[in-house]
Motif scaffolding. Structure first.
Motif, PDB file in Angstrom:
ATOM      1  N   LYS A   1       0.833  -1.204   0.000  1.00 13.15           N
ATOM      2  CA  LYS A   1       0.000   0.000   0.000  1.00 13.15           C
ATOM      3  C   LYS A   1       0.867   1.253   0.000  1.00 13.15           C
ATOM      4  CE  LYS A   1      -4.343  -1.658   1.854  1.00 13.15           C
ATOM      5  NZ  LYS A   1      -5.400  -1.458   2.864  1.00 13.15           N
ATOM      6  N   GLN A   2       1.974   1.224   0.725  1.00 11.21           N
ATOM      7  CA  GLN A   2       2.878   2.381   0.734  1.00 11.21           C
ATOM      8  C   GLN A   2       3.462   2.628  -0.662  1.00 11.21           C
ATOM      9  OE1 GLN A   2       2.989   4.710   2.527  1.00 11.21           O
ATOM     10  NE2 GLN A   2       2.746   4.177   4.632  1.00 11.21           N
TER      11      GLN A   2
ATOM     12  N   LYS B   1       0.779   4.178  -2.691  1.00  8.80           N
ATOM     13  CA  LYS B   1       0.591   5.562  -2.247  1.00  8.80           C
ATOM     14  C   LYS B   1       1.663   6.463  -2.844  1.00  8.80           C
ATOM     15  CE  LYS B   1       0.332   8.412   1.908  1.00  8.80           C
ATOM     16  NZ  LYS B   1       0.397   8.392   3.379  1.00  8.80           N
ATOM     17  N   GLN B   2       2.915   6.004  -2.874  1.00  5.58           N
ATOM     18  CA  GLN B   2       4.008   6.801  -3.445  1.00  5.58           C
ATOM     19  C   GLN B   2       3.782   7.073  -4.930  1.00  5.58           C
ATOM     20  OE1 GLN B   2       7.404   4.400  -2.401  1.00  5.58           O
ATOM     21  NE2 GLN B   2       7.905   5.720  -0.662  1.00  5.58           N
TER      22      GLN B   2
ATOM     23  N   GLU C   1      -2.308   9.734  -1.922  1.00  7.60           N
ATOM     24  CA  GLU C   1      -3.274   9.393  -0.874  1.00  7.60           C
ATOM     25  C   GLU C   1      -4.689   9.307  -1.433  1.00  7.60           C
ATOM     26  OE1 GLU C   1      -4.383   7.992   2.450  1.00  7.60           O
ATOM     27  OE2 GLU C   1      -2.399   8.893   2.580  1.00  7.60           O
TER      28      GLU C   1
ATOM     29  N   TYR D   1      -5.571   4.769  -4.334  1.00  7.07           N
ATOM     30  CA  TYR D   1      -5.195   3.364  -4.467  1.00  7.07           C
ATOM     31  C   TYR D   1      -5.980   2.557  -3.443  1.00  7.07           C
ATOM     32  CZ  TYR D   1      -2.798   4.096  -0.116  1.00  7.07           C
ATOM     33  OH  TYR D   1      -2.544   4.399   1.192  1.00  7.07           O
TER      34      TYR D   1
ATOM     35  N   GLN E   1     -11.470   6.281   1.667  1.00  6.19           N
ATOM     36  CA  GLN E   1     -10.114   6.105   2.189  1.00  6.19           C
ATOM     37  C   GLN E   1      -9.798   4.630   2.087  1.00  6.19           C
ATOM     38  OE1 GLN E   1     -10.188   7.604   6.176  1.00  6.19           O
ATOM     39  NE2 GLN E   1      -9.705   9.669   5.501  1.00  6.19           N
TER      40      GLN E   1
END
Length: 175
Positions: free
Chosen positions: A136-137, A140-141, A145, A148, A166
């Protein structure tokens, strides 16, 4: 060029707002004033789609995501890169990021003025691995935010519309 290619090629699934592959399904019920287009871009599922070659993703071992879902309402334009997986989230994450990266690169060359929000959605019926937060990170990158998700949810509606959406695990419990 790539967006026109999607519209004019054999990638478009005319009239479809759902897709199912190997028991994994996604769908959206378009509301009034919304345009939703599904493009099946994976050669293995749709050998007539030549987007992989156009993007330069036809080298051995390169994997592309299953679908591009275009969503529009008023001035909002979203291009969502979708992968349907039974459980291999790591591979799915790589597929959506790779497809988006090559798509964006070609789009900047041929249609630099096209404004859109890029999103990624991985639909997984399998149990998520321990590294799910790491994946997930990385999403996100790449996508930012709220743009995804890795989910078992088959309905893309709230995600594409951005209606108080969210990623799972960060939802407001007061709703």
């Amino acid at each position: 060029m790539p967006f026109n290619t999607l519209l004019l090629s054999c990638c478009l699934l005319p009239g479809k707002t759902s897709y199912k592959e190997n028991g994994v399904e996604i769908s959206i019920q378009p509301a009034s004033g919304e345009t939703v287009l599904f493009f099946l871009i994976d050669n293995q599922s749709n050998p007539n789609c030549k987007l992989r070659q156009l993007l330069g993703l036809n080298q051995e071992g390169m994997k592309i995501c299953d679908l591009i879902v275009f969503y529009a309402k008023e001035s909002k334009r979203i291009i969502c890169f979708v992968e349907l997986k039974g459980g291999d989230v790591k591979t799915a994450k790589g597929q959506v990021i790779t497809t988006y990266t090559y798509f964006k690169k070609l789009l900047k060359k041929s249609e630099p003025s096209l404004n859109f929000i890029a999103k990624a959605y991985i639909k997984s019926n399998g149990s998520a691995p321990q590294e799910i937060d790491k994946y997930k990170q990385e999403l996100k990158q790449t996508f930012g935010e709220g743009n995804y998700d890795i989910s078992k949810n088959s309905d893309l509606g709230d995600f594409l519309r951005g209606v108080e959406y969210q990623p799972k695990g960060k939802r407001n419990k007061s709703r």
